[in-house]
Design a protein around this motif. Structure first.
Motif, PDB file in Angstrom:
ATOM      1  N   THR A 192       0.700  -1.234  -0.052  1.00 35.87           N
ATOM      2  CA  THR A 192       0.064  -0.225   0.115  1.00 35.87           C
ATOM      3  C   THR A 192       0.912   1.092   0.120  1.00 35.87           C
ATOM      4  N   GLY A 193       0.445   2.375  -0.544  1.00 35.12           N
ATOM      5  CA  GLY A 193       1.044   3.463  -0.862  1.00 35.12           C
ATOM      6  C   GLY A 193       0.470   4.651   0.023  1.00 35.12           C
ATOM      7  N   THR A 194       0.393   5.851  -0.609  1.00 38.23           N
ATOM      8  CA  THR A 194       0.010   6.914   0.204  1.00 38.23           C
ATOM      9  C   THR A 194      -0.374   8.071  -0.862  1.00 38.23           C
ATOM     10  N   THR A 195      -0.723   9.346  -0.313  1.00 38.57           N
ATOM     11  CA  THR A 195      -0.719  10.532  -1.163  1.00 38.57           C
ATOM     12  C   THR A 195       0.198  10.922  -1.648  1.00 38.57           C
ATOM     13  N   ASP A 196       0.142  11.810  -2.886  1.00 39.04           N
ATOM     14  CA  ASP A 196       1.356  12.426  -3.412  1.00 39.04           C
ATOM     15  C   ASP A 196       2.249  13.484  -2.523  1.00 39.04           C
ATOM     16  N   SER A 197       1.129  14.196  -1.834  1.00 39.43           N
ATOM     17  CA  SER A 197       1.901  15.091  -0.939  1.00 39.43           C
ATOM     18  C   SER A 197       2.515  14.499   0.155  1.00 39.43           C
ATOM     19  N   THR A 198       1.921  13.468   0.872  1.00 39.40           N
ATOM     20  CA  THR A 198       2.796  12.924   1.881  1.00 39.40           C
ATOM     21  C   THR A 198       3.941  12.181   1.418  1.00 39.40           C
ATOM     22  N   ALA A 199       3.978  11.599   0.170  1.00 40.10           N
ATOM     23  CA  ALA A 199       5.306  10.894  -0.431  1.00 40.10           C
ATOM     24  C   ALA A 199       6.184  12.088  -0.510  1.00 40.10           C
ATOM     25  N   SER A 200       5.811  13.117  -0.943  1.00 41.93           N
ATOM     26  CA  SER A 200       6.835  14.351  -1.148  1.00 41.93           C
ATOM     27  C   SER A 200       7.402  14.568   0.201  1.00 41.93           C
ATOM     28  N   VAL A 201       6.850  14.809   1.337  1.00 43.21           N
ATOM     29  CA  VAL A 201       7.505  15.003   2.415  1.00 43.21           C
ATOM     30  C   VAL A 201       8.346  13.828   3.032  1.00 43.21           C
ATOM     31  N   MET A 202       7.717  12.600   2.448  1.00 39.75           N
ATOM     32  CA  MET A 202       8.699  11.275   2.976  1.00 39.75           C
ATOM     33  C   MET A 202      10.079  11.519   2.211  1.00 39.75           C
ATOM     34  N   ALA A 203      10.076  11.980   0.993  1.00 40.82           N
ATOM     35  CA  ALA A 203      11.456  12.059   0.250  1.00 40.82           C
ATOM     36  C   ALA A 203      12.443  13.140   0.940  1.00 40.82           C
ATOM     37  N   THR A 204      11.802  14.197   1.437  1.00 40.02           N
ATOM     38  CA  THR A 204      12.703  15.099   1.995  1.00 40.02           C
ATOM     39  C   THR A 204      13.628  14.662   3.313  1.00 40.02           C
ATOM     40  N   GLY A 205      13.008  13.452   3.999  1.00 40.41           N
ATOM     41  CA  GLY A 205      13.666  12.964   5.265  1.00 40.41           C
ATOM     42  C   GLY A 205      13.410  13.544   6.398  1.00 40.41           C
ATOM     43  N   ALA A 206      12.179  14.485   6.392  1.00 41.69           N
ATOM     44  CA  ALA A 206      11.582  14.999   7.612  1.00 41.69           C
ATOM     45  C   ALA A 206      10.971  13.806   8.329  1.00 41.69           C
ATOM     46  N   PRO A 224      17.026  23.721   0.948  1.00 44.22           N
ATOM     47  CA  PRO A 224      16.258  22.793  -0.130  1.00 44.22           C
ATOM     48  C   PRO A 224      16.659  21.361   0.029  1.00 44.22           C
ATOM     49  N   ALA A 225      15.474  20.611  -0.156  1.00 42.65           N
ATOM     50  CA  ALA A 225      15.437  19.098   0.264  1.00 42.65           C
ATOM     51  C   ALA A 225      16.316  18.364  -0.787  1.00 42.65           C
ATOM     52  N   ARG A 226      17.167  17.367  -0.181  1.00 40.58           N
ATOM     53  CA  ARG A 226      17.851  16.613  -1.361  1.00 40.58           C
ATOM     54  C   ARG A 226      17.083  16.013  -2.296  1.00 40.58           C
ATOM     55  N   HIS A 227      16.208  15.326  -1.748  1.00 40.21           N
ATOM     56  CA  HIS A 227      15.355  14.263  -2.699  1.00 40.21           C
ATOM     57  C   HIS A 227      13.692  15.341  -2.355  1.00 40.21           C
ATOM     58  N   GLN A 228      13.388  15.469  -3.551  1.00 44.69           N
ATOM     59  CA  GLN A 228      12.030  16.169  -3.720  1.00 44.69           C
ATOM     60  C   GLN A 228      10.874  15.388  -4.503  1.00 44.69           C
ATOM     61  N   GLU A 229      11.377  14.264  -5.063  1.00 41.18           N
ATOM     62  CA  GLU A 229      10.210  13.560  -6.046  1.00 41.18           C
ATOM     63  C   GLU A 229       9.457  12.636  -5.155  1.00 41.18           C
ATOM     64  N   ALA A 230       8.080  12.852  -5.458  1.00 40.68           N
ATOM     65  CA  ALA A 230       7.149  11.783  -4.566  1.00 40.68           C
ATOM     66  C   ALA A 230       7.457  10.431  -4.726  1.00 40.68           C
ATOM     67  N   ALA A 231       7.804  10.206  -6.303  1.00 37.70           N
ATOM     68  CA  ALA A 231       8.259   8.619  -6.343  1.00 37.70           C
ATOM     69  C   ALA A 231       9.154   8.231  -5.660  1.00 37.70           C
ATOM     70  N   TYR A 232      10.261   9.110  -5.082  1.00 44.96           N
ATOM     71  CA  TYR A 232      11.250   8.494  -4.158  1.00 44.96           C
ATOM     72  C   TYR A 232      10.615   8.409  -2.734  1.00 44.96           C
ATOM     73  N   GLY A 233       9.841   9.202  -2.282  1.00 48.57           N
ATOM     74  CA  GLY A 233       9.332   9.002  -1.090  1.00 48.57           C
ATOM     75  C   GLY A 233       8.302   7.616  -1.152  1.00 48.57           C
ATOM     76  N   THR A 234       7.746   7.325  -2.256  1.00 51.53           N
ATOM     77  CA  THR A 234       6.707   6.008  -2.028  1.00 51.53           C
ATOM     78  C   THR A 234       7.808   4.890  -2.299  1.00 51.53           C
ATOM     79  N   ALA A 235       9.164   4.950  -3.127  1.00 50.02           N
ATOM     80  CA  ALA A 235       9.885   3.977  -3.244  1.00 50.02           C
ATOM     81  C   ALA A 235      10.451   3.637  -1.553  1.00 50.02           C
ATOM     82  N   LEU A 236      10.782   4.597  -0.764  1.00 52.13           N
ATOM     83  CA  LEU A 236      11.020   4.633   0.723  1.00 52.13           C
ATOM     84  C   LEU A 236       9.809   3.529   1.202  1.00 52.13           C
ATOM     85  N   VAL A 237       8.602   3.843   0.950  1.00 50.94           N
ATOM     86  CA  VAL A 237       7.501   3.061   1.358  1.00 50.94           C
ATOM     87  C   VAL A 237       7.472   1.651   1.133  1.00 50.94           C
TER      88      VAL A 237
END
Length: 427
Positions: free
Chosen positions: A221-235, A401-414
């Protein structure tokens, strides 16, 4: 692998076990069809985009390397489908605001703080689409990410806790609330909701054969695009904040408890063991683009003097109306007086947006969020050095500026987390 289905394209990113990007690919999507307040798209276009992006990315990688796949989609985008996933409707897009009457019906029974109380919520869209297919006994309400994950796994009717939020799911009690019984709605239409990163099942055999995937590649299971973008930042830590500087400005804070304010559109998503609370302003890059071309912005940025405030008290908006940090549908833009210097005019707008950002985080703090310790920035405006310096001066805290900014990157972490947890359980 993370798959992000955006408004203009489908993006796929693969990462290794350490989080380093191993490959990326993108496939374009046509614009949704707009008809007044309605906005919809053929779901088969999403699936074609996914297949094109998958094919391009997996052509770069040795066969059998992908262990898990997760999908994110635009929040609130919904379609109705048969149990086998066959679409029965088009996909009503995240910004489809046609369900005004349905939103009024929902407001009569939902808590005022719930994110379902808008015409753009997926629950309002479900009620809007329901009358057109009354003669069917079994129907599934699926978000964009739910449906694509079903196409990958062959298992439909499963959603994640973040996408389900705008369908009425209570992320605090982790159940469908009783007030849904007051609506003309068959509860069997609602998906089974699981935590982000939960295993749905292995990828379909025909897809594994087509793309050279192992038969045991997991779909989670994934998530929403905005949440994935935040995950990508490392916050991660409470007090970590993320500002998205796009056409509009979005503000998110990691917090230990859920925070909501229905009047200003503030609500919280599950974020691991924490929560992610935030709101969105109508100000942002679209205002800058209305006055200056990209080339002009690049040229004028070099003339901006971040450490010499202009004294201009601007509130940059394209048209009247603001959502957050001030909920005022009639708030007028404030962009006068305009100085003779274009660079000074630009700087005044950047200062105004920085002031909005500061007010947004103050408002989130008043609602119960921690005060930001640092702000990570994503979006097209994140590379504007002058804007960053103005924001740091206004906010009084570090801005990066976040090192990783792509929502797809955050979703790959998921996907990576889902695979790791599955391996741990199997041992």
């Amino acid at each position: 692998m993370g798959i992000d289905i955006g408004t203009s394209g489908c993006r796929a990113i693969a990462i290794d076990r350490h989080g380093a990007p191993a490959g990326a690919a993108r496939a374009p999507l046509p614009a949704p069809v707009r008809e007044g307040p309605a906005s919809h798209q053929d779901p088969d276009l999403w699936w074609k985009g996914v297949l094109d992006a998958l094919g391009a990315l997996l052509a770069e990688l040795p066969p059998g390397r992908i262990r898990a796949i997760a999908v994110d989609g635009t929040s609130g985008t919904l379609l109705l489908a048969a149990p086998d996933g066959t679409p029965l409707t088009t996909g009503r897009m995240y910004d489809d605001a046609a369900a005004v009457e349905q939103a009024g019906l929902i407001a009569g029974c939902a808590p005022p703080s719930s994110p379902v109380n808008t015409a753009t919520s997926s629950l309002a869209k479900l009620l809007l689409m329901k009358p057109g297919i009354q003669n069917r006994q079994r129907i599934l309400a699926l978000h964009q990410a739910d449906w694509v994950a079903g196409k990958l796994s062959g298992r439909f009717g499963i959603s994640d806790i973040n996408n389900a939020l705008k369908l009425g799911y209570d992320a605090v009690t982790e159940r469908w609330p009783d007030w849904l019984e007051q609506l003309p709605l068959d509860r069997s239409w609602l998906p089974t909701v699981r935590p982000v990163g939960s295993v749905i099942g292995p990828v379909l055999t025909e897809l594994a054969t087509r793309f050279g995937l192992d038969a045991d590649t997991l779909v989670v299971t994934g998530t929403t695009d905005s949440t994935a973008s935040v995950m990508a930042t490392g916050a991660r830590r409470p007090g970590d904040a993320v500002t998205v500087l796009g056409s509009t400005m979005v503000f998110k804070v990691v917090t230990t408890r859920p925070v909501s304010d229905g009047a200003s559109g503030v609500y919280s998503h599950r974020y691991g063991d924490s929560w992610l609370a935030g709101g969105a302003s109508n100000s942002g890059g679209a205002v800058l683009a209305d006055f200056f071309s990209p080339d002009q912005l690049r040229r004028l940025e070099a003339e901006v003097e971040p450490d010499k405030p202009t004294g201009l008290d601007y509130y940059p908006l394209l048209r009247p109306g603001e959502r957050f940090p001030f909920n005022d549908p009639s708030m007028p833009p404030r962009l006068e007086p305009r100085p003779a210097s274009d660079a000074k005019f630009l700087q005044g707008m950047l200062e105004g947006m920085a002031a909005i950002e500061a007010a947004a985080y103050r408002r989130l703090s008043e609602l119960g969020c921690p005060r930001p310790l640092r702000i990570l920035t994503v979006g097209g405006g994140s590379g504007n050095v002058a804007w960053q310096r103005i924001r740091e001066r206004t906010l009084g805290i570090p801005v990066f500026p976040a090192r990783h900014q792509e929502a797809a990157y955050g979703t790959a972490l998921v996907a990576r987390r889902g695979h790791s947890e599955n391996v741990s359980r199997s041992h």
